[in-house]
Scaffold this motif. Structure first.
Motif, PDB file in Angstrom:
ATOM      1  N   GLY A 360       0.847  -1.189   0.000  1.00  0.00           N
ATOM      2  CA  GLY A 360       0.000   0.000   0.000  1.00  0.00           C
ATOM      3  C   GLY A 360       0.879   1.233   0.000  1.00  0.00           C
ATOM      4  N   GLY A 361       0.556   2.217  -0.813  1.00  0.00           N
ATOM      5  CA  GLY A 361       1.366   3.439  -0.859  1.00  0.00           C
ATOM      6  C   GLY A 361       1.278   4.073  -2.224  1.00  0.00           C
ATOM      7  N   HIS A 362       2.286   4.914  -2.530  1.00  0.00           N
ATOM      8  CA  HIS A 362       2.244   5.569  -3.852  1.00  0.00           C
ATOM      9  C   HIS A 362       3.061   4.799  -4.883  1.00  0.00           C
ATOM     10  CE1 HIS A 362       6.221   7.022  -2.934  1.00  0.00           C
ATOM     11  NE2 HIS A 362       5.795   7.785  -1.938  1.00  0.00           N
ATOM     12  N   HIS A 363       3.666   3.706  -4.464  1.00  0.00           N
ATOM     13  CA  HIS A 363       4.381   2.796  -5.377  1.00  0.00           C
ATOM     14  C   HIS A 363       5.467   3.502  -6.174  1.00  0.00           C
ATOM     15  CE1 HIS A 363       1.144   0.257  -4.123  1.00  0.00           C
ATOM     16  NE2 HIS A 363       0.255   1.081  -4.672  1.00  0.00           N
ATOM     17  N   CYS A 364       6.073   4.514  -5.569  1.00  0.00           N
ATOM     18  CA  CYS A 364       7.142   5.276  -6.255  1.00  0.00           C
ATOM     19  C   CYS A 364       6.652   5.784  -7.603  1.00  0.00           C
ATOM     20  CB  CYS A 364       8.397   4.433  -6.435  1.00  0.00           C
ATOM     21  SG  CYS A 364       9.075   3.855  -4.888  1.00  0.00           S
ATOM     22  N   PHE A 372      -4.460   9.900 -11.098  1.00  0.00           N
ATOM     23  CA  PHE A 372      -5.654   9.160 -10.671  1.00  0.00           C
ATOM     24  C   PHE A 372      -6.407   9.901  -9.558  1.00  0.00           C
ATOM     25  CE2 PHE A 372      -3.455   5.129 -12.247  1.00  0.00           C
ATOM     26  CZ  PHE A 372      -4.323   4.944 -13.313  1.00  0.00           C
ATOM     27  N   GLY A 373      -5.818  10.975  -9.044  1.00  0.00           N
ATOM     28  CA  GLY A 373      -6.485  11.760  -8.002  1.00  0.00           C
ATOM     29  C   GLY A 373      -6.456  11.093  -6.640  1.00  0.00           C
ATOM     30  N   VAL A 374      -5.427  10.285  -6.374  1.00  0.00           N
ATOM     31  CA  VAL A 374      -5.320   9.616  -5.069  1.00  0.00           C
ATOM     32  C   VAL A 374      -3.906   9.844  -4.524  1.00  0.00           C
ATOM     33  CG1 VAL A 374      -6.998   7.799  -5.633  1.00  0.00           C
ATOM     34  CG2 VAL A 374      -4.577   7.420  -6.124  1.00  0.00           C
ATOM     35  N   ALA A 375      -3.755   9.664  -3.201  1.00  0.00           N
ATOM     36  CA  ALA A 375      -2.410   9.770  -2.627  1.00  0.00           C
ATOM     37  C   ALA A 375      -1.725   8.416  -2.621  1.00  0.00           C
ATOM     38  CB  ALA A 375      -2.503  10.316  -1.203  1.00  0.00           C
ATOM     39  N   ALA A 376      -2.544   7.368  -2.574  1.00  0.00           N
ATOM     40  CA  ALA A 376      -1.982   6.020  -2.435  1.00  0.00           C
ATOM     41  C   ALA A 376      -3.016   4.994  -2.883  1.00  0.00           C
ATOM     42  CB  ALA A 376      -1.601   5.769  -0.978  1.00  0.00           C
ATOM     43  N   THR A 377      -2.558   3.782  -3.121  1.00  0.00           N
ATOM     44  CA  THR A 377      -3.477   2.682  -3.450  1.00  0.00           C
ATOM     45  C   THR A 377      -3.009   1.418  -2.739  1.00  0.00           C
ATOM     46  OG1 THR A 377      -2.291   1.685  -5.320  1.00  0.00           O
ATOM     47  CG2 THR A 377      -3.687   3.593  -5.828  1.00  0.00           C
ATOM     48  N   VAL A 378      -3.882   0.417  -2.762  1.00  0.00           N
ATOM     49  CA  VAL A 378      -3.478  -0.940  -2.403  1.00  0.00           C
ATOM     50  C   VAL A 378      -3.086  -1.610  -3.720  1.00  0.00           C
ATOM     51  CG1 VAL A 378      -4.216  -3.126  -1.385  1.00  0.00           C
ATOM     52  CG2 VAL A 378      -5.227  -0.973  -0.577  1.00  0.00           C
TER      53      VAL A 378
END
Ligand code: PLP
Length: 406
Positions: A360-364, A372-378
């Motif tokens: 989980g995170g911004h995946h570099c 995508f308008g998000v700070a982070a994803t799973v």
């Protein structure tokens, strides 16, 4: 199962699975894949029977080490279908390989020269190029389509006469989208630019063919294709490597050193200053020899079957937002998503308690997150040793997370 891939037999050759003292559903393969037995065996053999430094030795151990290291280089060349072994440079990983090319090219570029990347790049294939702006190089960024693929229709507008290099991922570490390389290579050739492909994600799921792809540089890491950490590869077309000056300088990469001026060895030595990761290279060579013999069609169809099940399951969970392409075509089995407003770190923690390993995170890839308008994803990423139980544990765990975190 729709094909004959025997997951439990395949898994037996991954020591981590043999030594488990608890259940494990390892779905963080895009970060690091588990290491295959062939790499353990080769590294152990090397360090117990042939440990010495390479190139500069005058005794049998050093000669054996040099031979093992050069055999590993030959194994990488075979795996990639390179034209010659001289096209293979060992590095410490993808990041090091891209920094090597960017740093070396930096000596040749002039203010106003352009480098093209995309909005979907891993920071490792973004920052080394962005940094060249400090010397007047212009960074041009290919935008994405609404589903997060690189928008190839904009190539003619972005790749101009001052373009010196197009640097793109072969496949995205966030969406798994595989880049359509044909228009990229054509656009680069039209203006005489080089092409670098970041194969960090692709190599785990397929065997890239250097003679067929048409790129000039290809980079990847050992740890993402079932090999050791601390080693990676830069493949460079012979003439593309030959025109680059060294990036790092030191032992092992010189022609002649004098007080005021020195000359450099030919590639690949020119780019391997200092003692290289010898045992790790030997481990990587062994794992690629094993991979060469794998039934790729079978592995791929196994992964696709699991991925289809995963995507269908995710679509059925209320509140799940999938990012990236909607289906699995032209895509590695990698998916990023969010679960309502729940923070990806919380989701990962709840899943970890159920023995499901996710990232989980911004995946570099912060520019892509912003798109995508998000700070982070799973992110869940599958490998050939995953099975239906892994996918189902993830889906059940997400239902559970929805209840306990709501
Ligand atoms: N490029 C991509 C697409 C990646 O997924 C990664 C790692 O996640 C990297 C580059 C960096 O690889 P490494 O950390 O092995 O240098």
């Amino acid at each position: 199962m729709p094909n004959d891939h025997d997951v439990s037999a395949f898994r037996r050759d991954f020591p981590l699975y043999a030594n488990l003292d608890r259940p494990l559903h390892y779905l963080d393969n895009a970060a690091t894949a588990q290491m295959h037995q062939s790499a353990f065996d080769a590294m152990r053999r090397h360090d117990t029977q042939a440990r010495g430094n390479v190139l500069r030795g005058n005794h049998r151990l050093a000669e054996a080490a040099t031979e093992a290291y050069e055999n590993a280089r030959a194994g990488v060349a075979r795996y990639l279908n390179a034209t010659t072994v001289e096209e293979i440079v060992f590095t410490s990983g993808t990041t090091a390989a891209i920094n090597l090319v960017a740093g070396a090219m930096g000596y040749l570029l002039r203010p106003g020269d352009e480098i093209v990347v995309s909005l979907a790049e891993h920071h490792s294939n973004f920052l080394p190029w962005q940094r060249l702006q400090e010397q007047g190089v212009v960074l041009r960024v290919l935008p994405l389509t609404s589903e997060g693929r690189i928008d190839m229709s904009l190539l003619p507008a972005i790749v101009g006469g001052r373009c010196r290099l197009i640097a793109l991922s072969h496949a995205s570490n966030v969406t798994g989208a595989i880049t359509d390389l044909v228009p990229v290579i054509a656009a680069a050739r039209a203006v005489g630019a080089r092409v670098l492909l970041d194969g960090a994600q692709y190599v785990q799921h397929g065997r890239p063919d250097m003679q067929a792809l048409g790129a000039d540089f290809y980079v990847f890491s050992g740890h993402k294709c079932f090999g050791p950490t601390g080693v990676g590869v830069l493949w460079g077309r012979r003439e593309a490597l030959a025109e680059l000056p060294p990036f790092m300088v030191g032992g092992g990469m010189v022609g002649r050193v004098a007080l005021r001026e020195s000359t450099w060895a030919e590639p690949p030595r020119r780019f391997e200053a200092g003692t290289p990761p010898i045992a790790q290279a030997v481990g990587l060579g062994a794992v690629l020899d094993w991979l060469v013999g794998q039934p790729w069609e079978q592995l791929r169809s196994h992964e696709e079957h699991l991925f289809e099940r995963l995507l269908a399951g995710l679509r059925n969970i209320p509140g799940v937002r999938l990012l990236g392409p909607a289906d699995r075509r032209e895509r590695l089995p990698v998916v990023s998503f969010n679960l309502g407003e729940l923070h990806p770190h919380d989701v990962c923690q709840v899943l970890d308690e159920r023995h499901v390993a996710l990232r989980g995170g911004h995946h570099c890839a912060q520019p892509l997150m912003e798109f995508f308008g998000v700070a982070a994803t799973v992110r869940a990423s599958l490998a050939a040793y995953n099975d239906v139980a892994d996918v189902d544990a993830l889906l059940a765990g997400l239902e559970h997370a929805r209840q306990v975190l709501a």
